[in-house]
Design an enzyme around this catalytic site. Structure first.
Site, PDB file in Angstrom:
ATOM      1  N   HIS A  69       0.836  -1.196   0.000  1.00  0.00           N
ATOM      2  CA  HIS A  69       0.000   0.000   0.000  1.00  0.00           C
ATOM      3  C   HIS A  69       0.871   1.247   0.000  1.00  0.00           C
ATOM      4  O   HIS A  69       1.758   1.414   0.842  1.00  0.00           O
ATOM      5  CB  HIS A  69      -0.956  -0.015   1.202  1.00  0.00           C
ATOM      6  CG  HIS A  69      -2.033  -1.040   1.036  1.00  0.00           C
ATOM      7  ND1 HIS A  69      -2.520  -1.811   2.057  1.00  0.00           N
ATOM      8  CD2 HIS A  69      -2.703  -1.414  -0.092  1.00  0.00           C
ATOM      9  CE1 HIS A  69      -3.458  -2.625   1.580  1.00  0.00           C
ATOM     10  NE2 HIS A  69      -3.582  -2.404   0.281  1.00  0.00           N
ATOM     11  N   GLU A  72       1.739   3.635   3.032  1.00  0.00           N
ATOM     12  CA  GLU A  72       2.225   2.991   4.257  1.00  0.00           C
ATOM     13  C   GLU A  72       3.755   3.010   4.280  1.00  0.00           C
ATOM     14  O   GLU A  72       4.443   1.997   4.355  1.00  0.00           O
ATOM     15  CB  GLU A  72       1.602   1.594   4.373  1.00  0.00           C
ATOM     16  CG  GLU A  72       0.070   1.719   4.456  1.00  0.00           C
ATOM     17  CD  GLU A  72      -0.697   0.422   4.345  1.00  0.00           C
ATOM     18  OE1 GLU A  72      -0.083  -0.657   4.462  1.00  0.00           O
ATOM     19  OE2 GLU A  72      -1.934   0.485   4.118  1.00  0.00           O
ATOM     20  N   HIS A 202       2.346  -3.793   6.824  1.00  0.00           N
ATOM     21  CA  HIS A 202       1.387  -2.718   6.550  1.00  0.00           C
ATOM     22  C   HIS A 202       1.376  -1.746   7.728  1.00  0.00           C
ATOM     23  O   HIS A 202       1.978  -1.993   8.767  1.00  0.00           O
ATOM     24  CB  HIS A 202      -0.033  -3.295   6.385  1.00  0.00           C
ATOM     25  CG  HIS A 202      -0.228  -4.055   5.114  1.00  0.00           C
ATOM     26  ND1 HIS A 202      -0.942  -3.557   4.051  1.00  0.00           N
ATOM     27  CD2 HIS A 202       0.215  -5.280   4.730  1.00  0.00           C
ATOM     28  CE1 HIS A 202      -0.931  -4.442   3.067  1.00  0.00           C
ATOM     29  NE2 HIS A 202      -0.239  -5.501   3.453  1.00  0.00           N
ATOM     30  N   GLU A 275       0.398  -5.127  10.946  1.00  0.00           N
ATOM     31  CA  GLU A 275      -0.042  -3.726  10.845  1.00  0.00           C
ATOM     32  C   GLU A 275       0.714  -2.954  11.922  1.00  0.00           C
ATOM     33  O   GLU A 275       0.516  -3.175  13.118  1.00  0.00           O
ATOM     34  CB  GLU A 275      -1.552  -3.615  11.074  1.00  0.00           C
ATOM     35  CG  GLU A 275      -2.406  -4.322  10.029  1.00  0.00           C
ATOM     36  CD  GLU A 275      -2.660  -3.481   8.776  1.00  0.00           C
ATOM     37  OE1 GLU A 275      -2.156  -2.341   8.692  1.00  0.00           O
ATOM     38  OE2 GLU A 275      -3.377  -3.985   7.892  1.00  0.00           O
TER      39      GLU A 275
END
Ligand code: 0X9
Ligand code: CA
Ligand code: CA
Ligand code: ZN
Length: 323
Positions: A69, A72, A202, A275
């Site tokens: 992404h 990120e 992420h 994450e």
């Protein structure tokens, strides 16, 4: 480029320069090559870290991928941190040395360089997520909805080109995911996948996620209760080291066509999604922590990454099983 307060982050050119520097500093530990090109023709660079790195040795292989992404950016720093830690500390840290000597570590610091560069091109963040591939109505495919296991199956992605979770017209329609797929395919040697485990980095929410994302069920086709227990046990052990919250990917929300489901279902690679920082934020601000957070939030994962590498010879060993 990155705005003030963020200049500690690496843009694409700076990332490539850093990788080249690592190769020239540690030619006996590191090799570098491109696995192919992004939609806009940027090289997708990959580093291999091991002793005798030019030889394919009989050592468990581990893959780290970052920056699927675009916005990120902290994840690029995470991959660069892993590379620096396992090379610069080789001579001084005996645990690092024994890991590097007994593993082959693949790192792809930016899977989506086009999106990352687009995000910073004006000097103000654009909050861009997807790649930069045109589609019938708009621009961009979400790489983490474009993988080929249960692609588009379950309402965890969108068929609309303007959506942030647009899955693309077909699985692996994004060149970036296709090139990582191709590379992983080349690691099947003599019918055996050499890559045993994988982390896809992420931001944000401080979570450790494991398959499947496409279903709420803990077990499903290709993932039995014993295997689910291994995923859970390793995920929880790593979370105890970095303070993240461990859960099945679908406990966050249903996603289909995500990388971890494919890595597991297609290759039986123990694949996790991390994450990173922060735990919570409003709007898109969580994607943009100041560069002062780079060092603490990457170092924070050192012990979890080390545990992951330690068990990569046989991840089920975390539950007392053998391989
Ligand atoms: O939606 C995503 O792709 C991930 N969250 S993010 O904010 N970084 O976009 C979460 C994916 C969780 N599902 C799986 N890993 N399968
Ligand atoms: Ca080696
Ligand atoms: Ca090997
Ligand atoms: Zn993401």
């Amino acid at each position: 480029d990155f705005p003030s307060g963020y200049t500690g982050y690496h843009n694409y050119a700076e990332m490539v320069a850093e990788l080249n520097q690592t190769v020239s500093d540690h030619p006996n530990l590191v090799t570098m090559r491109s696995i192919g090109k992004s939609y806009q023709n940027r090289d997708l660079w990959m580093i291999k870290i091991s002793d005798n790195p030019t030889s394919d040795e009989a050592e468990p292989e581990v893959l780290f991928t970052c920056n699927q992404h675009a916005r990120e950016h902290l994840t690029v720093e995470m991959c660069l941190h892993i590379i620096k830690r396992y090379t610069d500390n080789y001579a001084s840290d005996s645990a690092v040395k024994s890991t590097v000597d007994s593993r082959e570590i693949w790192v792809i610091p930016s899977v989506n360089p086009d999106g990352a560069e687009y995000d910073i091109a004006t000097g103000s963040f654009r909050a861009w997520r997807k790649n930069r591939q045109p589609n019938s109505t708009s621009t961009g495919t979400d790489p983490n909805r474009n993988w080929g296991y249960q692609w588009g199956c379950c309402g965890g992605s969108s068929s609309s080109g303007s959506s942030e979770t647009y899955r693309g017209p077909s699985a692996f329609s994004a060149p970036e995911t296709a090139r990582v797929r191709d590379f992983v395919g080349t690691r099947v040697v003599g019918g055996v996948q050499q890559i045993k485990s994988h982390i896809d980095w992420h931001t944000f929410s401080e979570l450790i996620l494991w398959p499947y994302g496409y279903t709420y069920n803990d077990t499903a086709a290709g993932l039995d209760a014993t295997q689910a227990n291994v995923f859970q046990t390793m995920g929880r052990r790593m979370a105890s080291l970095n303070g993240y919250t461990p859960q099945q990917a679908s406990d966050l929300y249903i996603t289909d066509g995500s990388v971890d489901d494919w890595m597991w279902a297609a290759h039986k690679i123990w694949s996790y999604t991390f994450e990173m920082y922060p735990a919570s934020a409003s709007g898109t601000s969580g994607f943009y922590p100041r560069d002062t957070q780079i060092a603490p939030q990457t170092t924070r994962n050192d012990t979890a990454v080390q545990l992951f590498l330690d068990y990569s010879d046989c991840v089920p060993r975390i539950t007392g099983r053998t391989c």
